[in-house]
Structure formats: C-alpha cells, structure tokens
Design an enzyme around this catalytic site. Structure first.
Site, PDB file in Angstrom:
ATOM      1  N   HIS A 156       0.777  -1.191   0.031  1.00  0.00           N
ATOM      2  CA  HIS A 156       0.108  -0.031  -0.006  1.00  0.00           C
ATOM      3  C   HIS A 156       0.872   1.157   0.263  1.00  0.00           C
ATOM      4  O   HIS A 156       1.954   1.415   0.762  1.00  0.00           O
ATOM      5  CB  HIS A 156      -1.161  -0.028   1.094  1.00  0.00           C
ATOM      6  CG  HIS A 156      -0.616   0.070   2.540  1.00  0.00           C
ATOM      7  ND1 HIS A 156      -0.360   1.257   3.258  1.00  0.00           N
ATOM      8  CD2 HIS A 156      -0.173  -1.128   3.481  1.00  0.00           C
ATOM      9  CE1 HIS A 156       0.270   1.124   4.359  1.00  0.00           C
ATOM     10  NE2 HIS A 156       0.240  -0.386   4.504  1.00  0.00           N
ATOM     11  N   ASP A 211      -0.384   4.452   0.731  1.00  0.00           N
ATOM     12  CA  ASP A 211      -1.062   5.379   1.567  1.00  0.00           C
ATOM     13  C   ASP A 211      -0.344   5.355   3.036  1.00  0.00           C
ATOM     14  O   ASP A 211       0.363   4.213   3.221  1.00  0.00           O
ATOM     15  CB  ASP A 211      -2.394   5.387   1.752  1.00  0.00           C
ATOM     16  CG  ASP A 211      -2.958   3.995   2.532  1.00  0.00           C
ATOM     17  OD1 ASP A 211      -2.357   2.898   2.322  1.00  0.00           O
ATOM     18  OD2 ASP A 211      -3.913   4.044   3.676  1.00  0.00           O
ATOM     19  N   GLU A 254      -5.275   1.512   2.472  1.00  0.00           N
ATOM     20  CA  GLU A 254      -4.986   0.374   3.706  1.00  0.00           C
ATOM     21  C   GLU A 254      -5.091   0.825   4.970  1.00  0.00           C
ATOM     22  O   GLU A 254      -5.831   0.248   6.028  1.00  0.00           O
ATOM     23  CB  GLU A 254      -3.691  -0.437   3.637  1.00  0.00           C
ATOM     24  CG  GLU A 254      -3.723  -1.662   4.203  1.00  0.00           C
ATOM     25  CD  GLU A 254      -3.210  -1.395   5.834  1.00  0.00           C
ATOM     26  OE1 GLU A 254      -3.264  -2.550   6.425  1.00  0.00           O
ATOM     27  OE2 GLU A 254      -2.799  -0.603   5.923  1.00  0.00           O
ATOM     28  N   GLU A 255      -4.408   2.263   5.181  1.00  0.00           N
ATOM     29  CA  GLU A 255      -4.564   2.538   6.679  1.00  0.00           C
ATOM     30  C   GLU A 255      -6.088   2.877   6.888  1.00  0.00           C
ATOM     31  O   GLU A 255      -6.359   3.546   8.280  1.00  0.00           O
ATOM     32  CB  GLU A 255      -3.440   3.927   6.738  1.00  0.00           C
ATOM     33  CG  GLU A 255      -2.099   3.493   6.513  1.00  0.00           C
ATOM     34  CD  GLU A 255      -1.620   2.385   7.540  1.00  0.00           C
ATOM     35  OE1 GLU A 255      -2.269   1.875   8.126  1.00  0.00           O
ATOM     36  OE2 GLU A 255      -0.298   2.101   7.268  1.00  0.00           O
ATOM     37  N   ARG A 264      -9.004  -6.619  18.263  1.00  0.00           N
ATOM     38  CA  ARG A 264      -8.088  -7.617  17.234  1.00  0.00           C
ATOM     39  C   ARG A 264      -8.664  -9.016  17.347  1.00  0.00           C
ATOM     40  O   ARG A 264      -8.916  -9.386  18.354  1.00  0.00           O
ATOM     41  CB  ARG A 264      -6.633  -7.617  17.697  1.00  0.00           C
ATOM     42  CG  ARG A 264      -5.926  -6.097  17.616  1.00  0.00           C
ATOM     43  CD  ARG A 264      -5.620  -5.715  16.283  1.00  0.00           C
ATOM     44  NE  ARG A 264      -5.364  -4.296  16.083  1.00  0.00           N
ATOM     45  CZ  ARG A 264      -4.782  -3.794  15.143  1.00  0.00           C
ATOM     46  NH1 ARG A 264      -4.681  -4.242  13.852  1.00  0.00           N
ATOM     47  NH2 ARG A 264      -4.781  -2.440  15.015  1.00  0.00           N
ATOM     48  N   SER A 275      -3.085  -5.756  11.312  1.00  0.00           N
ATOM     49  CA  SER A 275      -4.076  -6.449  10.408  1.00  0.00           C
ATOM     50  C   SER A 275      -3.776  -5.792   8.959  1.00  0.00           C
ATOM     51  O   SER A 275      -3.330  -4.754   8.773  1.00  0.00           O
ATOM     52  CB  SER A 275      -5.446  -6.078  10.754  1.00  0.00           C
ATOM     53  OG  SER A 275      -5.649  -6.178  12.077  1.00  0.00           O
ATOM     54  N   HIS A 305       3.314   4.103  12.146  1.00  0.00           N
ATOM     55  CA  HIS A 305       2.266   4.896  12.828  1.00  0.00           C
ATOM     56  C   HIS A 305       2.714   5.986  13.917  1.00  0.00           C
ATOM     57  O   HIS A 305       1.802   6.659  14.306  1.00  0.00           O
ATOM     58  CB  HIS A 305       1.319   3.928  13.366  1.00  0.00           C
ATOM     59  CG  HIS A 305       0.568   2.889  12.446  1.00  0.00           C
ATOM     60  ND1 HIS A 305      -0.756   2.502  12.314  1.00  0.00           N
ATOM     61  CD2 HIS A 305       0.966   2.837  11.083  1.00  0.00           C
ATOM     62  CE1 HIS A 305      -0.861   1.743  11.758  1.00  0.00           C
ATOM     63  NE2 HIS A 305       0.211   1.853  10.940  1.00  0.00           N
TER      64      HIS A 305
END
Ligand code: BES
Ligand code: MN
Ligand code: MN
Length: 473
Positions: A90, A92, A157-158, A332, A403, A431
């Site tokens: 991804h 992004d 994705e994020e 999760r 994930s 992140h």
C-alpha cells in the site's frame, strides 16, 4: 546461488544511489489516506508509481478509480507456462501527529546512520519501492521475468481498504493468479529475518454517551444526574475481567485455541521480553493471564480503547458535568471470529453495561478478517530459502498482531494462497513519530524479491490457485 544472480546484483549495486533518491521522492508525497484534504497527494502518489511501473517495462499499467483512493495496477504476463503472482503493497500512510516530536518534518526524508526517516519509510512505501526496484532490475537486465506478475498497489489500507475490497471483487479476472504475495509485515524483534504466518482481524467501533442537553454546573447539579463520563468509565472498565480476559459474552466462542505445537513454536522464538519492555518504555507488560506476550499479540484476540474524549480538556479547572463523552474501541480478532458478529456482541455488552440515566449509542467504523497462511505451502518454503540465501539465516515463522484487511480477501474471495513477504525492521516506529527503515533491509529485501521470482518459477505452483483450497492452515 549468488552466481546466477550476479548480473542482477551488479545492476542493483550500480543503481543504489539513484534508487535511494527515487525512494526519497516517493516518501516526500504526503499520501495520508485518513485525511480528505490529502486526496490530491494520493492521486499524485498513484501517478508517480504508475510512471515508475511503465518505465520498468510493465504493461497494462493503469491508475484505476475506486470510490476511495485509486488503485495502481500493472502486469507482465509473458511467461506462458509459469505461475502468476499477484503482488500487493500500500502507498497510503498514517497521519503524522504529534508533529512536534518529529526530528525533521515527516515528508522531508532524512538519511542517517543507515536508515531513512519519513512517514511511510517502512509502512508501507518501502515495499512499493522494493517491488518496483526488483522488477525494474529483471526487465532491464534480462528483458524478461521467469514468472508472470500482476502488481496491485492500494491507497486505502490505513483506512480499512473497504473500496479496495469492492474493487478486487469486481476485477477477479484481471487479478487471476496462483499466489498472492502481500508485502506489509515486519521481521522479528531484534531485526531477525522472519516470515509472518498470520495476521489478526479487526472490529473498530465508537461509543457515544449522552446525558443532559448541555454541560451542567457540577455544583448545581452534581448528585442529581448521572454523569456521562462516569457512565462511560464503567462501561469501558467492564470490557475486561481481573484476569485480563475480554468480558464480552460470546467473545471467545469462535476462537480457535492454538495447539501445543504452535505454542511450542512461539516459545522457541528468540524473544527478549525485558528488551522489548524497555523499548516500549512501560513499567511492565500486561494482558490476558496464561499467555506469553508473543502469544497475546499474535495468537489471542484483544479489546482496546483507542481514544477517549469529552468534558473539560483545558488547563485549570472548569466545574461541569459534561453533556456527552465518547470512546473509540477496537478488537483484534483471530480465526474464526467474525468481525460483524463481534460488533454485535460488543454493542450488546455496552448497552447491557450502561447505567441508567444516560443514552448510549454504538456504531461500527471498520472491519477486517483475520488470516492465516499455509506455512507448509511450497511458496512459503521457497520464500524461506531465498531469505536464507540473502540474509544468511533461516527466517523465523512469526504470528503478527497487526491487520492487513485485503489479505483475507485474497485468501477467501480469490481463493489464493498468500505469502506475507515483508522486510520492515520492528523498531521502525510505524504509525509513530520518526518512522524509519533500515536501508540494509531495503537493499537486501530487493535482492530477496529478485531471487524469489526465480524460485517460484521452479516451485510446484502453477494451477494451485485456480483449484482453490490451498490456503487453509
Ligand atoms: N502494516 C500494518 C499491519 C502490520 C502491523 C503488519 C504490524 C505487521 C506488523 C498495516 O499498515 C496496518 O497498520 N494496518 C492497520 C489496519 C487497520 C487500519 C484496518 C492496523 O493493523 O491497525
Ligand atoms: Mn502497512
Ligand atoms: Mn499501517
């Protein structure tokens, strides 16, 4: 093995500086998918990638619109009897706040001490750049690939990949393959080479608690009404029991308990709990009783408050009973928990544990299914072989807590076996501020990918994807 690749290696060697400069250019575009004002940057990143794909010699390159950020697709399908691999990463990235903790601005990459620092340097533009570099090397040095490749790079994705999932379902034929390679994972702590064999799923929800129409004077009204903040605190506290287990009724019903073999495998991983604790900077590790930290993050489902707000947040004192307060909560998930079902159980739990005197609403924000890959699949064996050839040591098999929603779509909807082939260093600070990628992981990763395409050409693979069920654990 290295002898056969000397031409590709020499090409990669010669191109290292230019490749890093190009990676820096990719990292300079602020492709944050969560923030609507960055939409033009997502489009610019997609165009950048498409241009590099065409330049590398890929065909049918397109920037395909979705209801979210565009998908970038390109392929090379000129190896008639060889297998076809669908490659995913991804482009992004996550938002960058808190900005003041960054040593340099997140989209002004700096290269220092063998790392490149920038938002997305690891997660996940590293893998976009590695795949582009590997295919460029093959097509420029040998004018052909040993297998067929389809590249699918997404920009959502994020934010949960919802539009991508619809796009994939609508383009099954365009994505026909024997295997999916998902590149969005890390090595084991200590930067030890590893192949990820499972990812957790996700249920993300918001809880809103409302009391009076407006904030009330806490002197005039304290003791007379239910305080929404107190109500929310009680609800959130009820989500776990004293043993750290999730206390939502039915939460564990569909959970497949890991067998002794897997637990022994995890126990054998070289994991330094104390070093891990120090790196995170907490006084102690905590979680569900009866499971080790690696088990708790990789094999067990969890429930976490991600955000909590409402009432007076400023300095000093303001004496009120807040009118409304809110929380973001995620779970999760592990096989065979179903995200929609977990949302329903969560919603019911919250409503049942809400004290009287307030109104409580729960809504779903996003979901993703857990996925487990077939560890004894020939494509995983082949990946382990090439990682060993390049990094000089056999990769560990690890179970990840994060994930990647599209993985389960490749597996369940397209019926493809999935290999999670990722090279991020675990201390990459994905992140978080000052995200960074170890450049050795980048360069070695490219060499692994180059060798992998050759290894897959020789693996017993073609046709397996079409027959379906190769992906069960
Ligand atoms: N690359 C991560 C997933 C990941 C994290 C893999 C750690 C291996 C180790 C991915 O970009 C990510 O952050 N996914 C989100 C998904 C969510 C937004 C639906 C996540 O896990 O929170
Ligand atoms: Mn990622
Ligand atoms: Mn991420």
């Amino acid at each position: 093995m290295s002898e056969t690749f000397s031409d590709l290696d020499a090409h990669l060697e010669a191109g290292a500086a230019a490749r890093l400069a190009d990676f820096v250019a990719l990292l300079s575009i602020p492709s944050i998918s969560a923030l609507p004002e960055h939409r033009p940057d997502l489009e610019a990143t997609a165009a950048f990638i498409a241009e590099r794909m065409r330049h590398a010699g890929l065909e049918h390159v397109e920037v395909a619109p979705t209801d979210g950020p565009p998908v970038v697709y390109g392929d090379w399908l000129r190896a008639p009897r060889a297998p076809t691999v669908l490659v995913y990463a991804h482009y992004d990235v996550q938002p960058v706040d808190p900005l003041d903790l960054w040593v340099k601005p997140p989209f002004e990459p700096r290269v220092e001490e063998g790392r490149v620092y920038a938002r997305g340097a690891a997660d996940d533009k590293s893998h976009v750049a590695m795949h582009l570099a590997a295919v460029e090397a093959w097509l420029s040095v040998r004018q052909a690939l040993p297998i067929n490749l389809r590249f699918l790079f997404e920009g959502e994705e994020e934010s949960g990949s919802e539009n991508l999932e619809r796009w994939v379902e609508a383009h099954r034929e365009q994505l026909a393959a024997d295997l999916a390679v998902v590149s969005d994972t890390e090595f084991l702590d200590g930067n030890l080479p590893a192949i990820t064999s499972s990812l957790r799923g996700m249920m993300y929800a918001q809880v809103d608690v409302r009391g009076p129409d407006l904030d009330l004077h806490s002197g005039g009204f304290g003791g007379v009404v239910r305080n929404p903040a107190d109500a929310l605190a009680r609800i959130l506290a009820s989500l776990h029991d004293e043993e750290g287990r999730v206390a939502i009724a039915g939460f564990y019903d569909a959970v497949q308990e890991p067998g002794t073999r897997i637990r022994e495998e995890v126990a054998r991983l070289p994991f330094d709990e104390e070093a891990y604790r120090q790196r995170i900077g907490v006084p102690e590790l905590a979680g569900e009783a009866g499971w080790s930290p690696l088990e708790r993050r990789g094999l067990r489902p969890t429930c976490d408050v991600n955000g909590l707000w409402g009432g007076f947040q400023g300095e000093g004192a303001k004496t009120i009973i807040p009118a409304h307060v809110h929380a973001k909560v995620s779970c999760r998930l592990v096989p065979d928990q179903d995200p929609e079902r977990i949302f329903e159980l969560f919603r019911r739990h919250v409503i049942d544990h809400a004290p009287s005197g307030v109104e409580v609403e729960v809504h779903l924000i996003n979901t993703g299914r857990p996925s487990v890959t077939a560890t004894h699949h020939p494509a995983v064996e082949a990946a382990a072989g090439v990682i060993e050839a390049v990094f000089g040591q056999r990769p560990y098999l690890i179970f990840e807590g994060g994930s990647v929603p599209v993985t389960a779509v490749f597996d369940k909807t397209l019926g493809l076996p999935v290999v999670l082939l990722g090279f991020m260093n675990p201390d990459c600070q994905a992140h978080a501020p000052n995200e960074s990628l170890v450049l050795d992981n980048f360069e070695q990763g490219i060499r692994v990918i180059c060798r992998y395409w050759e290894a897959l050409a020789e693996a017993p693979l073609a046709g397996q994807g079409a027959s379906g069920s190769a992906s069960a654990a």
